[in-house]
Design a protein around this motif. Sequence first.
Motif: not given
Length: 168
Positions: A128-134, A39, A42, A136, A125-126
Motif C-alpha cells: 500500500q505504501e509503494c502504491h502511495r509513493q507511486q 515495486e 519492495l 499518491g 502495508e508495504a
Amino acid sequence: MTNPATQTVAAAGDRSFDSVEQEVFLNLWRTYDRLKALEDDLFGRVGLSAQQYNTLRLLRSIYPDGMPTLMLGSRLISRAPDMTRLLDRLEQRGLLVRERKSENRRVVEVQITENGLKLLDEIYEAVQECHRQQLGHLSKKALRELSDLLRQARQPHEDSMNPSVADS
C-alpha cells in the motif's frame, strides 16, 4: 525528405516524436519504468517478482478455491513467458500447491497455501505504501480518469474471453 507528421508534432509539442501516439507510448513506457523501480525494490526485499506477487494476489482472491494454470496465466497483468517456472519457484517456497485433476489429467489447478496468505498479509502495508509513493500525489479524480483512459487505450487489444483483473 522529412515526414510532415513529425514536423507538426515537433512544432506543437517542441519535441521530436514521430507522432502523438509515439509520444504517449513513450510516456507510458517511461512512467512504467519509474513506477516499476519502486515495486521491484519492495518485492526484491521478500524474494518475489511482480509477476509472482500478482499470481499470489489472484489466488488469494479466490481462496480457498484454486484456478487452472491456463486461466491463471491469462489473468495475470503482464504475460508470463514461462508460467511453469514461475509456479515452480512459488511451489518450492511453499506459497502455492498444484494438483493435477483426476477427471482431466491435462488440467493442473493451482491454490495458494497458508504460507502464501501469510506472506501477502506481511507485505500488505508495504505494498500500500509503494502504491502511495507511486501515485499518491495524484487526486482521486485524476487517478480515476487515468485508469479510464488506460482501459480505453488497451481495450481493442484485450482478450474478451479472458479479462484481466484490472478490467474487473
